[in-house]
Enzyme design. Structure first.
Site, PDB file in Angstrom:
ATOM      1  N   ARG A   1       0.922  -1.275  -0.133  1.00 26.20           N
ATOM      2  CA  ARG A   1      -0.046   0.050   0.025  1.00 26.20           C
ATOM      3  C   ARG A   1       0.748   1.318  -0.085  1.00 26.20           C
ATOM      4  NH1 ARG A   1      -3.468  -3.065  -1.346  1.00 26.20           N
ATOM      5  NH2 ARG A   1      -5.464  -3.395  -0.600  1.00 26.20           N
TER       6      ARG A   1
ATOM      7  N   GLU B   1      -4.375   7.219  -5.003  1.00 22.77           N
ATOM      8  CA  GLU B   1      -4.768   6.331  -6.182  1.00 22.77           C
ATOM      9  C   GLU B   1      -6.129   6.896  -6.809  1.00 22.77           C
ATOM     10  OE1 GLU B   1      -4.194   2.290  -5.353  1.00 22.77           O
ATOM     11  OE2 GLU B   1      -2.256   2.632  -4.706  1.00 22.77           O
TER      12      GLU B   1
ATOM     13  N   HIS C   1      -1.630   0.023  -9.576  1.00 27.64           N
ATOM     14  CA  HIS C   1      -2.241  -0.937  -8.549  1.00 27.64           C
ATOM     15  C   HIS C   1      -2.908  -2.262  -9.149  1.00 27.64           C
ATOM     16  CE1 HIS C   1      -4.112  -1.153  -4.362  1.00 27.64           C
ATOM     17  NE2 HIS C   1      -3.700  -2.454  -4.933  1.00 27.64           N
TER      18      HIS C   1
END
Ligand code: DGY
Length: 324
Positions: free
Chosen positions: A237, A266, A285
């Site tokens: 993360r 994000e 991601h």
């Protein structure tokens, strides 16, 4: 009577059909302003929720007094307030295991891409800049035989260690809550303190969950411990890292490169300084983003949700204290 399920992620036709057989389904197609308004409208009748990539905080969940279960299509559960859910006896489930290998593949893709400068050199070819044999200015560094450092030796950490040890002959050093003798035996891995790992690893790979304890774990002091040859990889993360400190370490060549699949915010803003740096490989991601794995995750989430709504303990219950 069928239970009311709000889906905030599209599923494949077969999973959709399975859910429709067992539940009344409201589908929120996208999480834009319109979708969020539709979600708010649907929450008061929701007994089950299924989706991903949405912070479901108390403000939102207070709108759902009938909620019994949330099935997250993710292994990470940092989008949920677990204490709040437990207090309300809402069962939270996630999708571990099915994404382990794919996410470790992504980690290795970033290791190879950064060390061998794959993106930078491929762009050079695409831009018509490959006019003669490349020389030292474009050379990368070896991956095989280098020391692989893994912070967070959970399932994904182990899958990374397996690839490094068996596939690339890499000595493995790891740091986690406590030593794991079985991992040490399987991968000839060595446990080290965080500082030892940062000083010794050629590749520093983060595979930790985001928790109050891990937030901001890697900052200026930690980057200062790394060497100019170190390559930093984050598939966990973004908030585990102080991004400003990372940008500084990369700009000043305190470390060689970074392969990043996750970011503080994000989607990553297109004017992020990270995107100006040629020693950064940034991906969206995509750790678990293959057709097969995302389908397996969705199936796992559907199984978890239907079990919970049928009064059975879901296989991947995150908050067992909510189970009566
Ligand atoms: C996960 O499953 O947690 C992935 O990072 C996608 O969010």
């Amino acid at each position: 009577m069928k239970k009311q399920v709000v889906l905030y992620k599209k599923l494949s036709p077969s999973l959709m059909a399975r859910l429709h057989e067992q539940a009344e389904v409201t589908l929120i197609e996208s999480l834009d302003a319109q979708g969020l308004a539709k979600l708010r409208d649907a929450l008061p009748r929701a007994q089950g929720l299924l989706g991903a990539s949405l912070k479901l905080d108390a403000e939102l969940l207070d709108l759902a007094p009938n909620l019994e279960a949330i099935a997250s299509v993710s292994v990470g559960v940092d989008n949920y307030d677990i204490d709040y859910l437990t207090e309300r006896r809402i069962l939270l489930s996630n999708t571990p295991d099915v994404l382990t290998e794919t996410t470790a593949d992504t980690g290795f893709a970033l290791i190879l891409a950064t060390a061998r400068r794959v993106v930078e050199l491929a762009n050079m070819v695409r831009d018509g800049q490959w006019t003669r044999n490349i020389g030292p200015a474009h050379f990368g560094s070896d991956v095989h035989g280098k020391t692989l450092g893994i912070i967070g030796m959970g399932r994904i950490g182990e899958a990374l260690a397996q690839r490094g040890h068996f596939g690339f002959g890499m000595p493995v050093i790891y740091h986690s809550h406590s030593p794991k003798p079985a991992v040490e035996q399987r991968f000839n891995a060595r446990y080290g303190s965080l500082d030892e790992l940062l000083q010794q690893a050629d590749f520093v790979c983060l595979t930790l969950p985001l928790t109050a304890e891990t937030e901001g774990l890697i900052g200026a002091r930690q980057f200062a411990l790394m060497r100019p040859e170190t390559i930093f990889i984050n598939i966990s993360r973004g908030k585990v890292v102080d991004e400003a400190a990372l940008i500084q370490a990369l700009s000043e060549r305190q470390i060689r490169a970074a392969g990043l699949d996750v970011f503080e915010r994000e989607p990553l803003n297109h004017d992020s300084p990270l995107l100006q740096l040629d020693n950064v490989v940034a991906t969206p991601h995509m750790g678990s983003a293959t057709h097969e794995t995302r389908e397996a995750m969705a199936r796992c989430a559907v199984d978890n949700l239907l079990a919970a709504l049928a009064g059975q303990r879901p296989a991947n219950l995150v908050n067992p204290l909510a189970w009566r």
